[in-house]
Scaffold this active site. Structure first.
Site, PDB file in Angstrom:
ATOM      1  N   CYS A  91      51.988 -17.063  28.606  1.00 32.59           N
ATOM      2  CA  CYS A  91      52.583 -16.748  29.916  1.00 32.59           C
ATOM      3  C   CYS A  91      52.083 -15.446  30.542  1.00 32.59           C
ATOM      4  O   CYS A  91      51.502 -15.466  31.627  1.00 32.59           O
ATOM      5  CB  CYS A  91      54.095 -16.711  29.780  1.00 32.59           C
ATOM      6  SG  CYS A  91      54.738 -18.229  29.067  1.00 32.59           S
ATOM      7  N   LYS A 102      53.515 -13.708  18.556  1.00 32.09           N
ATOM      8  CA  LYS A 102      54.774 -12.970  18.347  1.00 32.09           C
ATOM      9  C   LYS A 102      55.505 -13.678  17.211  1.00 32.09           C
ATOM     10  O   LYS A 102      55.153 -14.821  16.862  1.00 32.09           O
ATOM     11  CB  LYS A 102      55.612 -12.919  19.623  1.00 32.09           C
ATOM     12  CG  LYS A 102      56.173 -14.268  20.050  1.00 32.09           C
ATOM     13  CD  LYS A 102      57.164 -14.099  21.178  1.00 32.09           C
ATOM     14  CE  LYS A 102      57.849 -15.406  21.522  1.00 32.09           C
ATOM     15  NZ  LYS A 102      58.852 -15.291  22.563  1.00 32.09           N
ATOM     16  N   LYS A 112      62.029 -17.922  26.681  1.00 25.76           N
ATOM     17  CA  LYS A 112      61.043 -17.330  25.790  1.00 25.76           C
ATOM     18  C   LYS A 112      60.753 -18.312  24.661  1.00 25.76           C
ATOM     19  O   LYS A 112      61.667 -18.994  24.190  1.00 25.76           O
ATOM     20  CB  LYS A 112      61.547 -16.007  25.189  1.00 25.76           C
ATOM     21  CG  LYS A 112      61.805 -14.925  26.222  1.00 25.76           C
ATOM     22  CD  LYS A 112      62.188 -13.621  25.573  1.00 25.76           C
ATOM     23  CE  LYS A 112      63.569 -13.606  24.969  1.00 25.76           C
ATOM     24  NZ  LYS A 112      64.698 -13.899  25.865  1.00 25.76           N
ATOM     25  N   GLY A 143      50.422 -11.176  24.065  1.00 29.75           N
ATOM     26  CA  GLY A 143      49.667 -12.431  24.076  1.00 29.75           C
ATOM     27  C   GLY A 143      50.561 -13.543  24.571  1.00 29.75           C
ATOM     28  O   GLY A 143      51.526 -13.310  25.294  1.00 29.75           O
ATOM     29  N   PHE A 169      62.990 -19.065  32.757  1.00 26.49           N
ATOM     30  CA  PHE A 169      62.740 -17.748  32.168  1.00 26.49           C
ATOM     31  C   PHE A 169      62.933 -17.818  30.655  1.00 26.49           C
ATOM     32  O   PHE A 169      63.464 -16.901  30.041  1.00 26.49           O
ATOM     33  CB  PHE A 169      63.667 -16.698  32.798  1.00 26.49           C
ATOM     34  CG  PHE A 169      63.372 -16.480  34.260  1.00 26.49           C
ATOM     35  CD1 PHE A 169      62.356 -15.621  34.657  1.00 26.49           C
ATOM     36  CD2 PHE A 169      64.069 -17.167  35.236  1.00 26.49           C
ATOM     37  CE1 PHE A 169      62.053 -15.449  35.999  1.00 26.49           C
ATOM     38  CE2 PHE A 169      63.792 -16.997  36.588  1.00 26.49           C
ATOM     39  CZ  PHE A 169      62.776 -16.128  36.964  1.00 26.49           C
ATOM     40  N   THR A 219      51.001 -25.245  34.008  1.00 29.92           N
ATOM     41  CA  THR A 219      50.090 -24.767  35.060  1.00 29.92           C
ATOM     42  C   THR A 219      49.107 -23.800  34.402  1.00 29.92           C
ATOM     43  O   THR A 219      49.260 -22.588  34.497  1.00 29.92           O
ATOM     44  CB  THR A 219      50.861 -24.037  36.188  1.00 29.92           C
ATOM     45  OG1 THR A 219      51.757 -23.084  35.580  1.00 29.92           O
ATOM     46  CG2 THR A 219      51.651 -24.994  37.029  1.00 29.92           C
ATOM     47  N   LYS A 247      48.277 -15.277  31.468  1.00 29.52           N
ATOM     48  CA  LYS A 247      47.968 -16.276  32.518  1.00 29.52           C
ATOM     49  C   LYS A 247      48.613 -15.875  33.855  1.00 29.52           C
ATOM     50  O   LYS A 247      47.979 -15.944  34.908  1.00 29.52           O
ATOM     51  CB  LYS A 247      48.511 -17.624  32.037  1.00 29.52           C
ATOM     52  CG  LYS A 247      48.670 -18.694  33.083  1.00 29.52           C
ATOM     53  CD  LYS A 247      49.166 -19.985  32.463  1.00 29.52           C
ATOM     54  CE  LYS A 247      50.664 -20.080  32.305  1.00 29.52           C
ATOM     55  NZ  LYS A 247      51.441 -20.296  33.526  1.00 29.52           N
TER      56      LYS A 247
HETATM   57  C1  UGA Z   1      57.599 -14.704  28.411  1.00 26.19           C
HETATM   58  C2  UGA Z   1      58.830 -14.084  29.107  1.00 26.19           C
HETATM   59  O1  UGA Z   1      59.438 -13.128  28.245  1.00 26.19           O
HETATM   60  C3  UGA Z   1      59.858 -15.167  29.469  1.00 26.19           C
HETATM   61  O2  UGA Z   1      60.920 -14.573  30.201  1.00 26.19           O
HETATM   62  C4  UGA Z   1      59.168 -16.226  30.358  1.00 26.19           C
HETATM   63  O3  UGA Z   1      60.047 -17.278  30.691  1.00 26.19           O
HETATM   64  C5  UGA Z   1      57.982 -16.796  29.592  1.00 26.19           C
HETATM   65  O4  UGA Z   1      57.067 -15.731  29.258  1.00 26.19           O
HETATM   66  C6  UGA Z   1      57.309 -17.804  30.489  1.00 26.19           C
HETATM   67  O5  UGA Z   1      56.740 -17.409  31.506  1.00 26.19           O
HETATM   68  O6  UGA Z   1      57.419 -19.016  30.224  1.00 26.19           O
HETATM   69  P1  UGA Z   1      57.021 -15.492  25.906  1.00 26.19           P
HETATM   70  O7  UGA Z   1      55.618 -15.631  26.407  1.00 26.19           O
HETATM   71  O8  UGA Z   1      57.618 -16.578  25.094  1.00 26.19           O
HETATM   72  O9  UGA Z   1      58.027 -15.248  27.155  1.00 26.19           O
HETATM   73  O10 UGA Z   1      57.017 -14.214  24.983  1.00 26.19           O
HETATM   74  P2  UGA Z   1      57.659 -12.738  24.996  1.00 26.19           P
HETATM   75  O11 UGA Z   1      58.756 -12.684  24.029  1.00 26.19           O
HETATM   76  O12 UGA Z   1      57.935 -12.292  26.363  1.00 26.19           O
HETATM   77  O13 UGA Z   1      56.428 -11.878  24.401  1.00 26.19           O
HETATM   78  C7  UGA Z   1      55.162 -11.866  25.029  1.00 26.19           C
HETATM   79  C8  UGA Z   1      54.242 -10.875  24.350  1.00 26.19           C
HETATM   80  O14 UGA Z   1      54.650  -9.526  24.607  1.00 26.19           O
HETATM   81  C9  UGA Z   1      54.176 -11.003  22.824  1.00 26.19           C
HETATM   82  O15 UGA Z   1      52.832 -10.925  22.404  1.00 26.19           O
HETATM   83  C10 UGA Z   1      54.955  -9.811  22.307  1.00 26.19           C
HETATM   84  O16 UGA Z   1      54.511  -9.345  21.056  1.00 26.19           O
HETATM   85  C11 UGA Z   1      54.662  -8.773  23.402  1.00 26.19           C
HETATM   86  N1  UGA Z   1      55.704  -7.720  23.511  1.00 26.19           N
HETATM   87  C12 UGA Z   1      56.963  -8.045  23.893  1.00 26.19           C
HETATM   88  C13 UGA Z   1      55.371  -6.392  23.236  1.00 26.19           C
HETATM   89  O17 UGA Z   1      54.223  -6.066  22.886  1.00 26.19           O
HETATM   90  N2  UGA Z   1      56.342  -5.429  23.372  1.00 26.19           N
HETATM   91  C14 UGA Z   1      57.600  -5.722  23.757  1.00 26.19           C
HETATM   92  O18 UGA Z   1      58.449  -4.775  23.865  1.00 26.19           O
HETATM   93  C15 UGA Z   1      57.919  -7.070  24.023  1.00 26.19           C
END
Ligand code: UGA
EC number: 1.1.1.22
Length: 384
Positions: free
Chosen positions: A213, A274, A104, A210, A102, A33, A216
């Site tokens: 998810c 990440k 990652k 970034g 949910f 989506t 957006k």
């Molecule tokens: C995220 C959510 O964590 C999942 O639970 C969800 O299912 C998913 O989106 C989704 O909607 O499909 P994801 O996008 O894979 O997962 O990545 P994250 O691990 O959450 O990290 C997202 C961003 O936040 C990265 O750029 C990371 O560097 C940043 N981040 C994360 C921080 O800057 N600080 C933190 O403490 C954690």
């Protein structure tokens, strides 16, 4: 694991929807989506599947949306399926449910096998029951299945991502204040995180979130609030902070070089949004790369897996020699006037800084993820 299931016939892939759903008791819709032009979720793929189901379904079943979708989407899916069925003069009992994921990126299988919770939204008890049976093997603790109405389940996914994004933007704002007051934000994270109500997880300050998810979903929720006539002040601030955060590394470099960019060489460690993925979507590295290239700086960037995707995006800068990519952290440090850590891959956590200092033209590190001890870097002769 998948290979075993494929060869036993337990798992099969099919491009023909009619074949794929033939005996299915439960049908999951798990298509993307993406953001529409106005920031709201573009439902064209979800609704196209619903239309196709309306044309092909021949038996009673449960249709479950896994995709992140705005409140009311499952009802629209049901409507589209029923329209198709009535055109074919077929009467079927098709129940819809929402079961947001949910997962990652990079740890999806683990997240699926050991979920914190499974959310099942359905307005009919039979739907809850069926999904409860399906998930039973994955739930050590059965209280982890949270049953609720359709709309609450759909909303919960957006609220979860928006809340996580809020935590990040909050700590990022605190980090700026900390830097200005000469306070270590890592100490603050541990200090506030030891309060169980806050927790130490997912409040790491960095150079912005970034991925496909958070950006957006925050945008889609803002759009949803606007449509409902509710001012999404917090969400707007989360988004604005994140946009600002992605520019801070460039600002710090500009200050360090006093705006004088000529003949500068900058090394970047980490390009994906990440660690553990080659995904560049909305990655903070892109904002930094764009700004540096525009300023005429020569960039030497390293990432364990994302270099191919970056090479496609910046082919011009690569052919002109302004951007060089490598998978070796040491080779990109060679001759650099500054080293910037953007993505905290494991291989960047404990590098040989003595070797790096020897390779760089000017030894200075900009730590976009707060993983290095600044006193240790100073002792090793890096500029502060
Ligand atoms: C995220 C959510 O964590 C999942 O639970 C969800 O299912 C998913 O989106 C989704 O909607 O499909 P994801 O996008 O894979 O997962 O990545 P994250 O691990 O959450 O990290 C997202 C961003 O936040 C990265 O750029 C990371 O560097 C940043 N981040 C994360 C921080 O800057 N600080 C933190 O403490 C954690």
């Amino acid at each position: 694991m998948l290979r075993t299931h494929l060869s036993s016939g337990q798992l099969s892939f099919n491009q023909c929807l009619g074949e794929g759903i033939k005996h299915a008791e439960i049908i999951f819709i798990a298509v993307g989506t993406p953001s529409g032009e106005d920031g709201s979720a573009d439902l064209c793929h979800v609704l196209a599947v619903a239309d196709a189901l309306g044309e092909k379904l021949e038996h009673h079943c449960l249709v479950v949306t896994k995709s992140t979708v705005p409140v009311g989407t499952a009802e629209r899916v049901a409507q589209r399926i029923n329209n198709g069925l009535s055109r074919r003069s077929i009467r079927l009992n098709v129940t819809v449910a929402s079961n947001p994921e949910f997962l990652k990126e990079g740890s999806a299988i683990d997240d699926f096998m050991r979920p914190d919770r499974v959310i099942v939204g359905c307005d009919e008890p039979a739907g809850h029951e069926l999904l409860r049976r399906l998930y039973a093997p994955f739930l050590r603790n059965h209280e982890r299945l949270l049953a609720m109405g359709l709309r609450a389940a759909e909303f919960s996914k957006y609220a979860a991502n928006a809340f996580l994004a809020t935590k990040i933007s909050f700590i990022n704002e605190m980090a700026s204040l900390c830097a200005s007051l000469d306070v270590d934000v890592e100490d603050v994270r541990r200090a506030i995180g030891s309060d169980k109500r806050i927790g130490t997880h997912f409040i790491y300050a960095g150079c912005g979130y970034g991925g496909s998810c958070f950006p957006k979903d925050v945008r889609a929720l803002i759009r949803c609030a606007e449509q409902e006539g509710i001012e999404p002040g917090i969400l707007r601030a989360v988004e604005a902070r994140n946009a600002l955060q992605k520019t801070l590394l460039f600002q710090a470099l500009r200050e360090h070089f006093s705006g004088y960019w000529q003949n500068r060489v900058v090394a970047i460690w980490g390009l994906s949004f990440k660690p553990g993925t080659d995904d560049l979507r909305e990655a903070p590295s892109l904002v930094l790369l764009d700004a540096l290239l525009l300023a005429g700086v020569t960039v030497q960037a390293c990432d364990p897996v994302a270099t191919t995707a970056v090479a496609q995006r910046y082919s011009q800068a690569i052919s002109s020699g302004q951007l060089r990519l490598s998978t070796s952290p040491y080779s990109v440090a060679e001759g650099a006037d500054a080293l910037v850590l953007v993505t905290e891959w494991k291989q960047f956590r404990q590098p040989d800084f003595v070797r790096i200092r020897g390779l760089m033209r000017m030894p200075v590190v900009f730590d976009g993820r707060n993983i290095y001890e600044s006193t240790q870097l100073a002792e090793l002769g890096f500029l502060q």
